[in-house]
Design a protein around this motif. Structure first.
Motif, PDB file in Angstrom:
ATOM      1  N   GLU A   1      -1.927  -3.040 -13.034  1.00 24.22           N
ATOM      2  CA  GLU A   1      -1.597  -3.851 -11.864  1.00 24.22           C
ATOM      3  C   GLU A   1      -2.417  -5.131 -11.823  1.00 24.22           C
ATOM      4  OE1 GLU A   1      -0.436   0.010  -9.087  1.00 24.22           O
ATOM      5  OE2 GLU A   1      -2.260  -1.107  -8.658  1.00 24.22           O
ATOM      6  N   TYR A   2      -3.705  -5.034 -12.116  1.00 29.28           N
ATOM      7  CA  TYR A   2      -4.580  -6.211 -12.062  1.00 29.28           C
ATOM      8  C   TYR A   2      -4.181  -7.242 -13.120  1.00 29.28           C
ATOM      9  CZ  TYR A   2      -8.964  -8.711 -11.128  1.00 29.28           C
ATOM     10  OH  TYR A   2      -9.895  -9.648 -10.767  1.00 29.28           O
ATOM     11  N   LEU A   3      -3.883  -6.775 -14.329  1.00 27.98           N
ATOM     12  CA  LEU A   3      -3.467  -7.712 -15.395  1.00 27.98           C
ATOM     13  C   LEU A   3      -2.127  -8.367 -15.065  1.00 27.98           C
ATOM     14  CD1 LEU A   3      -4.549  -5.755 -18.599  1.00 27.98           C
ATOM     15  CD2 LEU A   3      -5.577  -7.843 -17.661  1.00 27.98           C
ATOM     16  N   LEU A   4      -1.168  -7.588 -14.572  1.00 27.34           N
ATOM     17  CA  LEU A   4       0.126  -8.171 -14.179  1.00 27.34           C
ATOM     18  C   LEU A   4      -0.042  -9.147 -13.014  1.00 27.34           C
ATOM     19  CD1 LEU A   4       2.703  -5.243 -14.409  1.00 27.34           C
ATOM     20  CD2 LEU A   4       2.743  -7.402 -15.666  1.00 27.34           C
ATOM     21  N   PHE A   5      -0.905  -8.797 -12.076  1.00 26.08           N
ATOM     22  CA  PHE A   5      -1.179  -9.668 -10.937  1.00 26.08           C
ATOM     23  C   PHE A   5      -1.689 -11.022 -11.420  1.00 26.08           C
ATOM     24  CE2 PHE A   5      -3.733 -11.227  -7.366  1.00 26.08           C
ATOM     25  CZ  PHE A   5      -2.900 -10.978  -6.291  1.00 26.08           C
ATOM     26  N   TRP A   6      -2.663 -11.002 -12.328  1.00 28.59           N
ATOM     27  CA  TRP A   6      -3.203 -12.249 -12.872  1.00 28.59           C
ATOM     28  C   TRP A   6      -2.170 -12.996 -13.708  1.00 28.59           C
ATOM     29  CZ3 TRP A   6      -7.235 -15.200 -11.723  1.00 28.59           C
ATOM     30  CH2 TRP A   6      -8.223 -14.649 -10.914  1.00 28.59           C
TER      31      TRP A   6
ATOM     32  N   ARG B   1       1.828   7.932  -5.477  1.00 27.34           N
ATOM     33  CA  ARG B   1       1.250   8.545  -6.662  1.00 27.34           C
ATOM     34  C   ARG B   1      -0.081   7.892  -6.981  1.00 27.34           C
ATOM     35  NH1 ARG B   1       5.869   8.011 -10.958  1.00 27.34           N
ATOM     36  NH2 ARG B   1       5.906   5.961 -10.053  1.00 27.34           N
ATOM     37  N   ALA B   2      -1.003   8.680  -7.453  1.00 27.40           N
ATOM     38  CA  ALA B   2      -2.327   8.160  -7.809  1.00 27.40           C
ATOM     39  C   ALA B   2      -2.325   7.636  -9.204  1.00 27.40           C
ATOM     40  CB  ALA B   2      -3.368   9.248  -7.647  1.00 27.40           C
TER      41      ALA B   2
ATOM     42  N   PHE C   1       3.565  -3.951  -8.137  1.00 29.13           N
ATOM     43  CA  PHE C   1       3.472  -2.778  -7.256  1.00 29.13           C
ATOM     44  C   PHE C   1       4.873  -2.214  -7.026  1.00 29.13           C
ATOM     45  CE2 PHE C   1       0.288  -5.975  -5.792  1.00 29.13           C
ATOM     46  CZ  PHE C   1      -0.852  -5.344  -6.276  1.00 29.13           C
ATOM     47  N   PRO C   2       5.483  -1.603  -8.052  1.00 31.61           N
ATOM     48  CA  PRO C   2       6.874  -1.155  -7.924  1.00 31.61           C
ATOM     49  C   PRO C   2       7.003   0.056  -7.006  1.00 31.61           C
ATOM     50  CG  PRO C   2       5.946  -0.359  -9.973  1.00 31.61           C
ATOM     51  CD  PRO C   2       4.905  -1.258  -9.347  1.00 31.61           C
ATOM     52  N   ALA C   3       8.223   0.257  -6.510  1.00 30.81           N
ATOM     53  CA  ALA C   3       8.522   1.444  -5.707  1.00 30.81           C
ATOM     54  C   ALA C   3       8.469   2.656  -6.628  1.00 30.81           C
ATOM     55  CB  ALA C   3       9.905   1.309  -5.074  1.00 30.81           C
TER      56      ALA C   3
ATOM     57  N   GLY D   1       0.783  -1.229   0.000  1.00 30.82           N
ATOM     58  CA  GLY D   1       0.000   0.000   0.000  1.00 30.82           C
ATOM     59  C   GLY D   1       0.815   1.279   0.000  1.00 30.82           C
ATOM     60  N   ARG D   2       2.071   1.215   0.404  1.00 24.97           N
ATOM     61  CA  ARG D   2       2.908   2.414   0.451  1.00 24.97           C
ATOM     62  C   ARG D   2       3.704   2.606  -0.833  1.00 24.97           C
ATOM     63  NH1 ARG D   2       4.244   4.011   6.115  1.00 24.97           N
ATOM     64  NH2 ARG D   2       2.815   2.844   7.395  1.00 24.97           N
ATOM     65  N   ARG D   3       3.433   1.793  -1.825  1.00 23.31           N
ATOM     66  CA  ARG D   3       4.177   1.885  -3.081  1.00 23.31           C
ATOM     67  C   ARG D   3       3.418   2.729  -4.102  1.00 23.31           C
ATOM     68  NH1 ARG D   3       8.146  -1.802  -4.394  1.00 23.31           N
ATOM     69  NH2 ARG D   3       9.072  -2.622  -2.520  1.00 23.31           N
ATOM     70  N   ALA D   4       4.099   3.045  -5.187  1.00 25.99           N
ATOM     71  CA  ALA D   4       3.510   3.862  -6.250  1.00 25.99           C
ATOM     72  C   ALA D   4       2.300   3.159  -6.864  1.00 25.99           C
ATOM     73  CB  ALA D   4       4.551   4.129  -7.339  1.00 25.99           C
ATOM     74  N   ARG D   5       1.377   3.921  -7.351  1.00 26.86           N
ATOM     75  CA  ARG D   5       0.228   3.389  -8.087  1.00 26.86           C
ATOM     76  C   ARG D   5       0.506   3.571  -9.570  1.00 26.86           C
ATOM     77  NH1 ARG D   5      -0.466   0.386  -5.102  1.00 26.86           N
ATOM     78  NH2 ARG D   5      -1.290   0.741  -3.071  1.00 26.86           N
ATOM     79  N   THR D   6       0.443   2.478 -10.316  1.00 23.11           N
ATOM     80  CA  THR D   6       0.759   2.536 -11.746  1.00 23.11           C
ATOM     81  C   THR D   6      -0.462   2.270 -12.605  1.00 23.11           C
ATOM     82  OG1 THR D   6       1.434   0.219 -11.723  1.00 23.11           O
ATOM     83  CG2 THR D   6       3.165   1.880 -11.358  1.00 23.11           C
TER      84      THR D   6
END
Length: 162
Positions: A86-91, A161-162, A144-146, A76-81
Protein backbone atom coordinates in the motif's frame (compact mmCIF):
# COMPACT_ATOMS: atom_id res chain seq x y z
CA UNK A 1 -40.47 -6.17 -5.19
CA UNK A 2 -38.03 -7.48 -2.56
CA UNK A 3 -35.33 -7.64 -5.24
CA UNK A 4 -35.88 -3.97 -6.13
CA UNK A 5 -35.67 -3.03 -2.44
CA UNK A 6 -32.42 -4.96 -2.18
CA UNK A 7 -30.95 -3.10 -5.15
CA UNK A 8 -32.07 0.27 -3.77
CA UNK A 9 -30.64 -0.61 -0.36
CA UNK A 10 -27.27 -1.53 -1.91
CA UNK A 11 -27.27 1.68 -3.98
CA UNK A 12 -27.99 3.75 -0.87
CA UNK A 13 -25.26 1.96 1.08
CA UNK A 14 -22.81 2.53 -1.79
CA UNK A 15 -23.73 6.23 -1.92
CA UNK A 16 -23.25 6.60 1.85
CA UNK A 17 -19.88 4.82 1.73
CA UNK A 18 -18.72 6.98 -1.19
CA UNK A 19 -19.76 10.17 0.64
CA UNK A 20 -18.00 9.01 3.81
CA UNK A 21 -14.80 8.20 1.88
CA UNK A 22 -14.93 11.48 -0.06
CA UNK A 23 -15.46 13.50 3.13
CA UNK A 24 -12.62 11.78 4.96
CA UNK A 25 -10.38 12.07 1.88
CA UNK A 26 -11.01 15.83 1.80
CA UNK A 27 -10.42 16.25 5.54
CA UNK A 28 -7.18 14.27 5.50
CA UNK A 29 -6.04 16.17 2.41
CA UNK A 30 -6.81 19.53 4.02
CA UNK A 31 -4.90 18.65 7.21
CA UNK A 32 -1.91 17.45 5.20
CA UNK A 33 -1.99 20.54 2.97
CA UNK A 34 -1.80 22.78 6.06
CA UNK A 35 0.91 20.53 7.55
CA UNK A 36 2.97 20.78 4.35
CA UNK A 37 2.69 24.58 4.19
CA UNK A 38 3.35 25.02 7.92
CA UNK A 39 6.31 22.68 8.07
CA UNK A 40 7.87 24.25 4.98
CA UNK A 41 7.43 27.71 6.47
CA UNK A 42 8.82 26.64 9.84
CA UNK A 43 11.86 24.95 8.33
CA UNK A 44 12.59 27.70 5.82
CA UNK A 45 11.88 30.83 7.85
CA UNK A 46 12.60 29.73 11.41
CA UNK A 47 15.12 26.88 11.20
CA UNK A 48 17.19 28.32 8.35
CA UNK A 49 16.86 25.21 6.17
CA UNK A 50 17.22 25.83 2.43
CA UNK A 51 14.02 26.11 0.39
CA UNK A 52 14.49 22.88 -1.59
CA UNK A 53 15.40 20.79 1.46
CA UNK A 54 12.54 22.36 3.43
CA UNK A 55 10.10 21.46 0.63
CA UNK A 56 11.49 17.92 0.43
CA UNK A 57 11.09 17.37 4.18
CA UNK A 58 7.63 18.96 4.33
CA UNK A 59 6.46 16.86 1.38
CA UNK A 60 7.86 13.61 2.81
CA UNK A 61 6.26 14.26 6.20
CA UNK A 62 2.88 15.43 4.88
CA UNK A 63 2.65 12.59 2.35
CA UNK A 64 3.44 10.01 5.04
CA UNK A 65 0.80 11.55 7.33
CA UNK A 66 -1.61 11.50 4.37
CA UNK A 67 -0.91 7.80 3.85
CA UNK A 68 -1.68 7.02 7.50
CA UNK A 69 -4.82 9.18 7.42
CA UNK A 70 -6.11 7.65 4.21
CA UNK A 71 -5.24 4.10 5.27
CA UNK A 72 -6.95 4.31 8.66
CA UNK A 73 -9.58 7.03 8.18
CA UNK A 74 -10.57 7.64 4.55
CA UNK A 75 -10.37 3.99 3.48
CA UNK A 76 -10.22 2.38 6.92
CA UNK A 77 -13.13 0.02 6.24
CA UNK A 78 -11.43 -1.54 3.23
CA UNK A 79 -9.30 -4.67 2.96
CA UNK A 80 -5.68 -4.57 4.10
CA UNK A 81 -3.31 -5.78 1.40
CA UNK A 82 -0.03 -5.20 3.20
CA UNK A 83 1.62 -2.07 4.51
CA UNK A 84 4.61 -2.23 2.12
CA UNK A 85 2.41 -2.77 -0.95
CA UNK A 86 0.00 0.00 0.00
CA UNK A 87 2.77 2.46 0.90
CA UNK A 88 4.68 1.85 -2.35
CA UNK A 89 1.52 2.17 -4.47
CA UNK A 90 0.56 5.30 -2.54
CA UNK A 91 3.93 6.89 -3.34
CA UNK A 92 3.74 5.73 -6.97
CA UNK A 93 0.31 7.33 -7.44
CA UNK A 94 1.55 10.54 -5.81
CA UNK A 95 4.65 10.51 -8.04
CA UNK A 96 2.55 10.13 -11.19
CA UNK A 97 0.19 12.94 -10.18
CA UNK A 98 3.17 15.15 -9.29
CA UNK A 99 4.67 14.58 -12.75
CA UNK A 100 1.28 15.28 -14.34
CA UNK A 101 1.03 18.56 -12.40
CA UNK A 102 4.52 19.57 -13.45
CA UNK A 103 3.70 18.73 -17.07
CA UNK A 104 0.53 20.84 -17.00
CA UNK A 105 2.31 23.88 -15.57
CA UNK A 106 5.28 23.42 -17.91
CA UNK A 107 2.94 23.14 -20.91
CA UNK A 108 1.14 26.36 -20.00
CA UNK A 109 4.43 28.16 -19.34
CA UNK A 110 6.56 27.06 -22.27
CA UNK A 111 4.69 25.88 -25.39
CA UNK A 112 1.79 28.25 -24.66
CA UNK A 113 4.24 31.01 -23.64
CA UNK A 114 2.28 32.17 -20.59
CA UNK A 115 4.31 34.16 -18.05
CA UNK A 116 1.49 35.69 -16.02
CA UNK A 117 1.50 34.59 -12.38
CA UNK A 118 -2.31 34.47 -12.51
CA UNK A 119 -2.37 32.15 -15.52
CA UNK A 120 0.33 29.90 -14.08
CA UNK A 121 -1.44 29.77 -10.72
CA UNK A 122 -4.66 28.81 -12.53
CA UNK A 123 -2.74 26.03 -14.28
CA UNK A 124 -1.33 24.96 -10.92
CA UNK A 125 -4.80 24.89 -9.34
CA UNK A 126 -6.15 22.95 -12.32
CA UNK A 127 -3.34 20.42 -12.00
CA UNK A 128 -4.10 20.05 -8.29
CA UNK A 129 -7.78 19.42 -9.06
CA UNK A 130 -6.98 16.82 -11.73
CA UNK A 131 -4.40 15.18 -9.45
CA UNK A 132 -6.86 15.05 -6.56
CA UNK A 133 -9.47 13.22 -8.64
CA UNK A 134 -6.86 10.78 -9.95
CA UNK A 135 -5.50 10.16 -6.43
CA UNK A 136 -8.95 9.52 -4.96
CA UNK A 137 -9.86 7.04 -7.70
CA UNK A 138 -6.45 5.32 -7.61
CA UNK A 139 -6.41 5.03 -3.82
CA UNK A 140 -9.91 3.61 -3.85
CA UNK A 141 -9.25 1.17 -6.70
CA UNK A 142 -5.62 0.06 -6.28
CA UNK A 143 -4.03 1.24 -3.06
CA UNK A 144 -6.89 0.44 -0.66
CA UNK A 145 -9.16 -1.91 -2.66
CA UNK A 146 -12.46 -3.31 -1.44
CA UNK A 147 -12.37 -6.85 -0.08
CA UNK A 148 -12.58 -9.40 -2.90
CA UNK A 149 -16.03 -10.79 -3.52
CA UNK A 150 -17.59 -8.44 -0.98
CA UNK A 151 -19.12 -5.16 -2.13
CA UNK A 152 -17.72 -2.22 -0.16
CA UNK A 153 -20.93 -1.15 1.63
CA UNK A 154 -21.87 -4.73 2.60
CA UNK A 155 -18.44 -5.15 4.17
CA UNK A 156 -19.08 -2.24 6.56
CA UNK A 157 -20.22 -4.47 9.38
CA UNK A 158 -17.54 -7.10 8.80
CA UNK A 159 -13.97 -6.73 9.98
CA UNK A 160 -11.35 -5.88 7.37
CA UNK A 161 -8.67 -8.41 6.55
CA UNK A 162 -5.35 -7.98 8.30
Amino acid sequence: MPAARGVLSRLDATRRLLLRELSAFGAVGAVCFVLDLSLFSLLYTQAGVGAVLAKLVSTLVSTTVAFVGHRYVSFGRRARTGLRREYLLFWAVNGVTLLLGLAIVAFVRYPLGQESAWVLQAANLGSIAVGTVIRFLAYRSWVFPAAEGVPGPAAEGSPSRA
